[in-house]
Design a protein around this motif. Structure first.
Motif, PDB file in Angstrom:
ATOM      1  N   ASP A  16      -4.461  -3.195  -1.127  1.00  0.00           N
ATOM      2  CA  ASP A  16      -5.652  -2.705  -1.817  1.00  0.00           C
ATOM      3  C   ASP A  16      -6.029  -1.297  -1.340  1.00  0.00           C
ATOM      4  O   ASP A  16      -6.623  -0.516  -2.087  1.00  0.00           O
ATOM      5  CB  ASP A  16      -6.801  -3.670  -1.537  1.00  0.00           C
ATOM      6  CG  ASP A  16      -8.009  -3.445  -2.430  1.00  0.00           C
ATOM      7  OD1 ASP A  16      -7.856  -2.778  -3.462  1.00  0.00           O
ATOM      8  OD2 ASP A  16      -9.097  -3.937  -2.089  1.00  0.00           O
ATOM      9  N   LEU A  17      -5.689  -0.971  -0.093  1.00  0.00           N
ATOM     10  CA  LEU A  17      -6.012   0.329   0.497  1.00  0.00           C
ATOM     11  C   LEU A  17      -4.721   1.023   0.931  1.00  0.00           C
ATOM     12  O   LEU A  17      -3.675   0.387   1.050  1.00  0.00           O
ATOM     13  CB  LEU A  17      -6.935   0.143   1.712  1.00  0.00           C
ATOM     14  CG  LEU A  17      -8.280  -0.546   1.452  1.00  0.00           C
ATOM     15  CD1 LEU A  17      -8.995  -0.819   2.769  1.00  0.00           C
ATOM     16  CD2 LEU A  17      -9.162   0.298   0.529  1.00  0.00           C
ATOM     17  N   ASP A  18      -4.815   2.306   1.183  1.00  0.00           N
ATOM     18  CA  ASP A  18      -3.668   3.036   1.721  1.00  0.00           C
ATOM     19  C   ASP A  18      -3.450   2.646   3.184  1.00  0.00           C
ATOM     20  O   ASP A  18      -4.348   2.107   3.839  1.00  0.00           O
ATOM     21  CB  ASP A  18      -3.898   4.544   1.607  1.00  0.00           C
ATOM     22  CG  ASP A  18      -3.978   5.013   0.162  1.00  0.00           C
ATOM     23  OD1 ASP A  18      -3.406   4.331  -0.708  1.00  0.00           O
ATOM     24  OD2 ASP A  18      -4.621   6.048  -0.090  1.00  0.00           O
ATOM     25  N   HIS A  31      -7.522  -4.513   6.829  1.00  0.00           N
ATOM     26  CA  HIS A  31      -6.335  -4.069   6.101  1.00  0.00           C
ATOM     27  C   HIS A  31      -5.355  -3.396   7.060  1.00  0.00           C
ATOM     28  O   HIS A  31      -4.137  -3.614   6.987  1.00  0.00           O
ATOM     29  CB  HIS A  31      -6.725  -3.111   4.970  1.00  0.00           C
ATOM     30  CG  HIS A  31      -5.621  -2.827   4.013  1.00  0.00           C
ATOM     31  ND1 HIS A  31      -4.665  -1.852   4.242  1.00  0.00           N
ATOM     32  CD2 HIS A  31      -5.282  -3.404   2.824  1.00  0.00           C
ATOM     33  CE1 HIS A  31      -3.815  -1.841   3.235  1.00  0.00           C
ATOM     34  NE2 HIS A  31      -4.161  -2.763   2.358  1.00  0.00           N
ATOM     35  N   SER A  69     -10.617  -8.637  -1.394  1.00  0.00           N
ATOM     36  CA  SER A  69      -9.577  -7.628  -1.252  1.00  0.00           C
ATOM     37  C   SER A  69      -8.227  -8.309  -1.064  1.00  0.00           C
ATOM     38  O   SER A  69      -8.099  -9.520  -1.225  1.00  0.00           O
ATOM     39  CB  SER A  69      -9.924  -6.716  -0.066  1.00  0.00           C
ATOM     40  OG  SER A  69      -9.012  -5.642   0.022  1.00  0.00           O
ATOM     41  N   PRO A 122       0.801  -1.221   0.000  1.00  0.00           N
ATOM     42  CA  PRO A 122       0.000   0.000   0.000  1.00  0.00           C
ATOM     43  C   PRO A 122       0.838   1.277   0.000  1.00  0.00           C
ATOM     44  O   PRO A 122       1.980   1.272   0.454  1.00  0.00           O
ATOM     45  CB  PRO A 122      -0.780  -0.105   1.315  1.00  0.00           C
ATOM     46  CG  PRO A 122       0.135  -0.874   2.220  1.00  0.00           C
ATOM     47  CD  PRO A 122       0.804  -1.879   1.334  1.00  0.00           C
ATOM     48  N   ARG A 157     -13.116   4.800   8.217  1.00  0.00           N
ATOM     49  CA  ARG A 157     -14.242   4.031   7.682  1.00  0.00           C
ATOM     50  C   ARG A 157     -15.160   3.606   8.827  1.00  0.00           C
ATOM     51  O   ARG A 157     -14.702   3.342   9.928  1.00  0.00           O
ATOM     52  CB  ARG A 157     -13.737   2.771   6.954  1.00  0.00           C
ATOM     53  CG  ARG A 157     -12.657   3.028   5.914  1.00  0.00           C
ATOM     54  CD  ARG A 157     -13.201   3.728   4.679  1.00  0.00           C
ATOM     55  NE  ARG A 157     -12.129   4.114   3.764  1.00  0.00           N
ATOM     56  CZ  ARG A 157     -11.701   3.348   2.764  1.00  0.00           C
ATOM     57  NH1 ARG A 157     -12.230   2.177   2.564  1.00  0.00           N
ATOM     58  NH2 ARG A 157     -10.753   3.779   1.963  1.00  0.00           N
ATOM     59  N   ALA A 160     -11.507  -2.200   5.736  1.00  0.00           N
ATOM     60  CA  ALA A 160     -10.437  -1.250   6.083  1.00  0.00           C
ATOM     61  C   ALA A 160      -9.793  -1.601   7.420  1.00  0.00           C
ATOM     62  O   ALA A 160      -8.574  -1.476   7.580  1.00  0.00           O
ATOM     63  CB  ALA A 160     -10.999   0.172   6.119  1.00  0.00           C
TER      64      ALA A 160
END
Length: 264
Positions: free
Chosen positions: A136-138, A76, A132, A52, A63, A73
């Motif tokens: 996939d996310l920051d 993650h 996911s 990420p 989130r 999130a």
């Protein structure tokens, strides 16, 4: 071995190598032919995958846990924490190998690195079930700051990483488990319960070796802990605290309550 893990960028390759080296370490210990502990020159920052993207903590989107995107999130973020923990445990081995310590010190941190590698795999599996993956996310860029700040201070490292940051995990994980229970995500609940149970041991290792070194230097552990946390940790500790699990890990209330937000 520790530096090889730290210098591996791909998350799955890093955790696989970590688990393989842990197996080799304990097989050699069991055989009575322990792998020698040398000295190393670890990188100041471990190798990281291209994703990420690592953002300032203030810029990481918040989130809602009541939504699937929010639950994704959270997982993650947990995967990111676990991957950083793999590096933190190998880093303490590589960075402080010049300080004479009993072999049990290395047993504890190799075991912790192995467990964090397993945790990363469990949470990655949960992300995959949600469509996911890690990257996939920051993610949060501040995770390694404590390692850099304590790069030349073993007592400081023990105080801030296992006894503050990992102890924080004991405080927040029960609430996370409730979120996934309410959502009916049994895989996430199972993974988080494994993490919760094993993190107690990681905090306990920190407390054990912190007290060991304070005893070696004839210092009062509580006073030293307060001084080091105020030196290296940025901001007060945030209640509520999981006092039962912290006590199980060897952290009494008079260590952390005087540093809490309510007293700042």
């Amino acid at each position: 071995m520790a530096c090889a893990v730290l210098n591996t960028a791909d998350a799955n390759a890093k955790t696989a190598l970590s688990r393989d080296y842990a197996r080799q370490w304990f097989e050699a210990r069991k055989a009575g032919t322990p792998i020698p502990v040398g000295t190393a020159n670890p990188p100041l920052q471990p190798a990281r995958p291209a994703k990420p993207a690592l953002l300032n903590p203030r810029d990481v989107p918040r989130r809602r846990p009541g939504t699937e995107a929010g639950r994704k999130a959270i997982l993650h973020a947990v995967a990111h924490i676990e991957l950083n923990a793999v590096d933190l445990h190998w880093d303490i081995i590589a960075r402080f190998g010049h300080i004479p310590m009993p072999i049990g010190f290395y047993d504890d941190w190799v075991k912790s690195a192995d467990e964090e590698s397993k945790h990363f795999g469990l949470v990655s599996g949960c992300l995959e079930r949600m469509g996911s993956f890690y990257g996939d996310l920051d993610a949060h860029a501040g995770m390694w700051r404590a390692a850099e700040d304590t790069a030349e201070d073993l007592l400081g490292r023990l105080a801030v990483v296992p006894m503050v940051l990992e102890a924080r995990g004991l405080d927040v994980t029960p609430g996370m488990i409730e979120i996934y229970e309410a959502a009916g995500d049994t895989h996430a609940v199972e993974a988080l319960r494994v993490i919760y149970a094993e993190e107690v041991g990681h905090v306990a290792y920190g407390s054990k070796w912190f007290h060991f070194l304070c005893g070696r230097h004839d210092k009062d552990p509580k006073d030293v802990f307060h001084d080091l946390v105020q030196t290296y940790f940025h901001g007060p500790l945030k209640p509520p605290f999981n006092e039962e699990k912290r006590a199980e890990a060897g952290l009494p209330p008079d260590f952390y309550w005087p540093l809490a937000e309510v007293n700042s």
